[in-house]
Design an enzyme around this catalytic site. Structure first.
Site, mmCIF file in Angstrom:
data_model
loop_
_atom_site.group_PDB
_atom_site.id
_atom_site.type_symbol
_atom_site.label_atom_id
_atom_site.label_comp_id
_atom_site.label_asym_id
_atom_site.label_seq_id
_atom_site.Cartn_x
_atom_site.Cartn_y
_atom_site.Cartn_z
ATOM 1 N N LYS A 99 31.490 -0.158 -74.299
ATOM 2 C CA LYS A 99 31.660 1.269 -73.807
ATOM 3 C C LYS A 99 31.952 2.095 -75.014
ATOM 4 O O LYS A 99 32.803 1.917 -75.642
ATOM 5 C CB LYS A 99 32.629 1.569 -72.764
ATOM 6 N N ASP A 133 27.278 0.142 -73.225
ATOM 7 C CA ASP A 133 27.199 0.357 -71.700
ATOM 8 C C ASP A 133 26.961 1.835 -71.673
ATOM 9 O O ASP A 133 27.009 2.699 -72.516
ATOM 10 C CB ASP A 133 28.519 -0.011 -70.978
ATOM 11 N N MET A 134 26.654 2.399 -70.312
ATOM 12 C CA MET A 134 26.361 3.903 -70.043
ATOM 13 C C MET A 134 27.498 4.297 -69.059
ATOM 14 O O MET A 134 27.737 3.574 -68.241
ATOM 15 C CB MET A 134 25.025 4.159 -69.505
ATOM 16 N N ARG A 183 18.778 -2.021 -70.325
ATOM 17 C CA ARG A 183 19.497 -2.744 -68.966
ATOM 18 C C ARG A 183 19.471 -1.684 -68.181
ATOM 19 O O ARG A 183 20.087 -0.532 -68.154
ATOM 20 C CB ARG A 183 20.646 -3.236 -69.536
ATOM 21 N N ALA A 188 27.101 3.752 -61.889
ATOM 22 C CA ALA A 188 28.428 3.430 -61.051
ATOM 23 C C ALA A 188 29.341 4.522 -60.856
ATOM 24 O O ALA A 188 30.557 4.324 -60.286
ATOM 25 C CB ALA A 188 28.907 2.249 -61.619
ATOM 26 N N THR A 229 21.195 -5.556 -61.938
ATOM 27 C CA THR A 229 21.443 -5.385 -60.374
ATOM 28 C C THR A 229 21.654 -6.542 -59.537
ATOM 29 O O THR A 229 21.204 -7.525 -60.093
ATOM 30 C CB THR A 229 20.253 -4.671 -59.870
ATOM 31 N N HIS A 230 22.345 -6.531 -58.405
ATOM 32 C CA HIS A 230 22.537 -7.578 -57.353
ATOM 33 C C HIS A 230 21.693 -7.454 -56.529
ATOM 34 O O HIS A 230 21.482 -8.166 -55.395
ATOM 35 C CB HIS A 230 24.035 -7.717 -57.168
ATOM 36 N N ARG A 292 33.749 -1.600 -59.054
ATOM 37 C CA ARG A 292 33.400 -2.647 -58.324
ATOM 38 C C ARG A 292 33.571 -2.437 -56.643
ATOM 39 O O ARG A 292 32.962 -2.917 -55.956
ATOM 40 C CB ARG A 292 33.843 -3.789 -58.645
HETATM 41 P P1 FDA Z 1 23.469 -2.535 -54.384
HETATM 42 O O1 FDA Z 1 24.772 -1.723 -54.526
HETATM 43 O O2 FDA Z 1 22.268 -1.897 -53.662
HETATM 44 O O3 FDA Z 1 23.767 -3.969 -54.120
HETATM 45 C C1 FDA Z 1 23.056 -4.788 -53.744
HETATM 46 C C2 FDA Z 1 23.829 -6.228 -53.144
HETATM 47 O O4 FDA Z 1 24.380 -6.533 -53.945
HETATM 48 C C3 FDA Z 1 24.793 -5.437 -51.834
HETATM 49 O O5 FDA Z 1 23.925 -5.557 -50.788
HETATM 50 C C4 FDA Z 1 25.663 -6.500 -51.933
HETATM 51 O O6 FDA Z 1 25.604 -7.315 -51.151
HETATM 52 C C5 FDA Z 1 25.738 -6.863 -53.501
HETATM 53 N N1 FDA Z 1 26.744 -5.941 -54.257
HETATM 54 C C6 FDA Z 1 26.415 -5.172 -55.197
HETATM 55 N N2 FDA Z 1 27.596 -4.740 -55.723
HETATM 56 C C7 FDA Z 1 28.630 -5.509 -55.275
HETATM 57 C C8 FDA Z 1 29.819 -5.723 -55.751
HETATM 58 N N3 FDA Z 1 30.671 -4.799 -56.434
HETATM 59 N N4 FDA Z 1 30.645 -6.646 -55.320
HETATM 60 C C9 FDA Z 1 30.044 -7.622 -54.277
HETATM 61 N N5 FDA Z 1 28.779 -7.520 -53.785
HETATM 62 C C10 FDA Z 1 27.920 -6.468 -54.329
HETATM 63 N N6 FDA Z 1 26.890 0.847 -64.186
HETATM 64 C C11 FDA Z 1 26.932 1.805 -65.022
HETATM 65 O O7 FDA Z 1 26.887 3.268 -64.703
HETATM 66 N N7 FDA Z 1 26.801 1.744 -66.478
HETATM 67 C C12 FDA Z 1 26.666 0.509 -66.800
HETATM 68 O O8 FDA Z 1 26.763 0.136 -68.169
HETATM 69 C C13 FDA Z 1 26.708 -0.700 -66.064
HETATM 70 N N8 FDA Z 1 26.432 -1.939 -66.419
HETATM 71 C C14 FDA Z 1 26.024 -2.835 -65.425
HETATM 72 C C15 FDA Z 1 25.669 -4.111 -65.894
HETATM 73 C C16 FDA Z 1 25.396 -5.106 -65.151
HETATM 74 C C17 FDA Z 1 25.104 -6.342 -65.606
HETATM 75 C C18 FDA Z 1 25.477 -5.030 -63.693
HETATM 76 C C19 FDA Z 1 24.794 -5.741 -62.936
HETATM 77 C C20 FDA Z 1 25.710 -3.622 -63.350
HETATM 78 C C21 FDA Z 1 26.149 -2.683 -64.292
HETATM 79 N N9 FDA Z 1 26.387 -1.490 -63.746
HETATM 80 C C22 FDA Z 1 26.752 -0.393 -64.671
HETATM 81 C C23 FDA Z 1 26.713 -1.202 -62.226
HETATM 82 C C24 FDA Z 1 25.542 -0.584 -61.386
HETATM 83 O O9 FDA Z 1 25.226 0.729 -61.890
HETATM 84 C C25 FDA Z 1 25.666 -0.484 -60.078
HETATM 85 O O10 FDA Z 1 26.700 0.221 -59.748
HETATM 86 C C26 FDA Z 1 25.916 -1.956 -59.367
HETATM 87 O O11 FDA Z 1 25.296 -3.120 -60.045
HETATM 88 C C27 FDA Z 1 25.843 -2.058 -57.861
HETATM 89 O O12 FDA Z 1 24.436 -1.785 -57.612
HETATM 90 P P2 FDA Z 1 23.372 -3.020 -57.234
HETATM 91 O O13 FDA Z 1 22.155 -2.558 -58.083
HETATM 92 O O14 FDA Z 1 24.032 -4.286 -57.650
HETATM 93 O O15 FDA Z 1 22.634 -2.761 -56.022
#
Ligand code: FDA
Length: 309
Positions: A99, A133-134, A183, A188, A229-230, A292
Site C-alpha cells: 500500500k 494496492d489501491m 489487478r 473494498a 476476485t473470488h 474482509r
Molecule cells: P464478491 O464480494 O461478490 O464475492 C464473491 C464470492 O466470494 C462471495 O459470494 C463469497 O462467497 C466469496 N467472498 C468474497 N469475499 C469474501 C471474504 N472476505 N470472505 C469469505 N468469502 C468471501 N480491494 C481494494 O480496494 N484494493 C486492493 O488493492 C485490493 N486488492 C485485492 C487483491 C486481491 C488478490 C483480491 C482477491 C481482492 C483485493 N481487494 C482489493 C478486495 C476487493 O476489492 C473486494 O473487496 C473483495 O475481493 C471481495 O469482492 P469479490 O470480488 O471477491 O466478490
C-alpha cells in the site's frame, strides 16, 4: 452491516484494543497464516507445491513516521532477497504487493516514490513483480500518478484498479498506452455514491466491462490482466465474452486472497487459468481484517464463534 464494519475498520480506539483480544486473534487466522514472514513462507511452500503462484503483503497502512516507511521498505527488500533464494532452490518467485501509504505517501510523496522505485528495481532484478494496492478514493489519483512514474522505468510493476469507482473506465484508457499490469478488483472501501457504484449488480457490470477491455489488450500482449476476485461466476462470464474473440485463458490470471475459496481457485487452476494466492501477514492486521468481514458479513458469525475457546 458493511458500512458499520468499514466504520469500525477506521476507528482508532478499536484499532488499538480489538487486536489484543484472543478471540480476534483466533478469528484472523482464517485469513492469514500468521504474523511472521516465516508463517507466510510456510504457506507459500504449500501453495507452490499445489501449482499456485504467490504474492505477499506485509500488513500495514497510513504510517506516520519516516522511520516506519524505511523499515517497511527494508522488510520488502529482505523478502525479495528471500524470493531470489527460493527461485534458486526451484520455487516460483514471490510477487510483493504494497500500500503506498505504508511506504510514506501520507508523509512525503518523494519518500514514497523513492522507496517504490528501489523496490520495483529490486523486483525486476530478482525476476518478480512489485504491485501497488489501491486504497480509499483520497489516494486514487496520487497512486495512479505514482504508477505512471514507476512504469516509465520499471516494466514489472502492477497496479490494483477498483471497478466500483466511476472514474475507472477513464483511468484504464489513460493506462493502456503504458502496457499496464492491472489487478482488477471490485473495491473494498466505503465510498460515496457520487464516486462509486454502490449496488452489487452495477459493480459487477462495471467489472465485466473493464475486464473485457483489459483482456483484449492482454490477449494482444499489450497488458497483464489479473482478476482479483473470488467471484468465479464473474470470471467465467468474462471468459465466455473474451474467448470467442481469440483471447486465451492464460491471458486472464486469477488472484484470490489466502484462505478464501481455495477450492474454487483450484478448480480454475485445473481449468487452465494461471492462479495466484495473495498471502497477508504481519501484526497490523486490524483494518485489513475488518474489510474482509465487511465483504462477507457471514464472516462475523465465524469471528464471534471464536469467543468460545
Ligand atoms: P464478491 O464480494 O461478490 O464475492 C464473491 C464470492 O466470494 C462471495 O459470494 C463469497 O462467497 C466469496 N467472498 C468474497 N469475499 C469474501 C471474504 N472476505 N470472505 C469469505 N468469502 C468471501 N480491494 C481494494 O480496494 N484494493 C486492493 O488493492 C485490493 N486488492 C485485492 C487483491 C486481491 C488478490 C483480491 C482477491 C481482492 C483485493 N481487494 C482489493 C478486495 C476487493 O476489492 C473486494 O473487496 C473483495 O475481493 C471481495 O469482492 P469479490 O470480488 O471477491 O466478490
Amino acid at each position: 452491516m458493511r458500512s458499520g464494519l468499514l466504520w469500525m475498520s477506521r476507528n482508532q480506539w478499536l484499532k488499538q484494543h480489538l487486536p489484543e483480544l484472543p478471540f480476534a486473534q483466533r478469528a484472523v487466522r482464517r485469513f492469514m497464516p500468521g504474523e511472521q514472514v516465516e508463517d507466510a513462507l510456510g504457506a507459500a511452500d504449500r501453495l507452490d507445491g499445489e501449482g499456485f503462484r504467490v504474492l505477499f503483503t506485509h500488513l500495514g497502512e497510513n504510517i506516520t513516521e519516516v522511520a516506519e516507511a524505511d523499515a517497511v521498505a527494508a522488510h520488502y527488500h529482505d523478502l525479495l532477497d528471500r524470493s531470489e533464494a527460493r527461485v534458486a532452490a526451484g520455487h516460483r518467485p514471490i510477487e510483493v504487493s504494497v500500500k503506498p501509504t505504508q511506504l510514506g505517501l501520507d508523509i512525503d510523496e518523494s519518500l514514497c516514490d523513492s522507496h517504490c522505485a528501489d523496490l520495483a528495481a529490486h523486483a525486476e532484478r530478482t525476476g518478480t513483480w512489485f504491485w501497488l494496492d489501491m486504497e480509499g478514493s483520497a489516494y486514487t489519483e496520487r497512486t495512479i500518478a505514482l504508477y505512471e512514474r514507476l512504469k516509465a522505468d520499471h516494466p514489472r510493476v502492477g497496479l490494483a484498479i477498483q471497478a466500483y469507482l466511476r472514474r475507472s473506465p477513464t483511468d484504464i484508457e489513460r493506462l493502456l498506452p503504458l502496457q499496464p499490469c492491472v489487478r482488477l478488483v471490485k473495491g473494498a472501501y466505503d465510498e460515496p455514491a457520487e464516486l462509486a457504484h454502490r449496488d452489487r449488480t452495477d459493480v459487477d457490470a462495471a467489472y465485466l466491462a473493464l475486464a473485457i477491455r483489459l483482456a483484449g489488450a492482454a490477449g494482444a500482449g499489450q497488458a497483464r490482466l489479473c482478476l482479483g476476485t473470488h467471484d468465479t461466476r464473474l470470471v467465467e462470464r468474462i471468459s465466455a465474452a473474451v474467448e470467442p474473440t481469440g483471447v486465451n485463458r492464460s491471458a486472464t490470471e486469477v488472484h484470490m486472497l489466502y484462505g478464501i475459496r481455495e477450492d474454487e481457485l483450484a478448480r480454475l487452476r485445473d481449468a487452465g487459468y494461471p492462479c495466484s494466492s495473495l498471502v497477508a501477514y504481519g501484526e497490523f492486521w486490524y483494518a485489513w481484517y475488518m474489510r474482509r468481514l465487511a465483504e462477507r458479513p457471514a464472516n462475523v458469525v465465524f469471528a464471534l464463534r471464536q469467543l468460545v475457546p
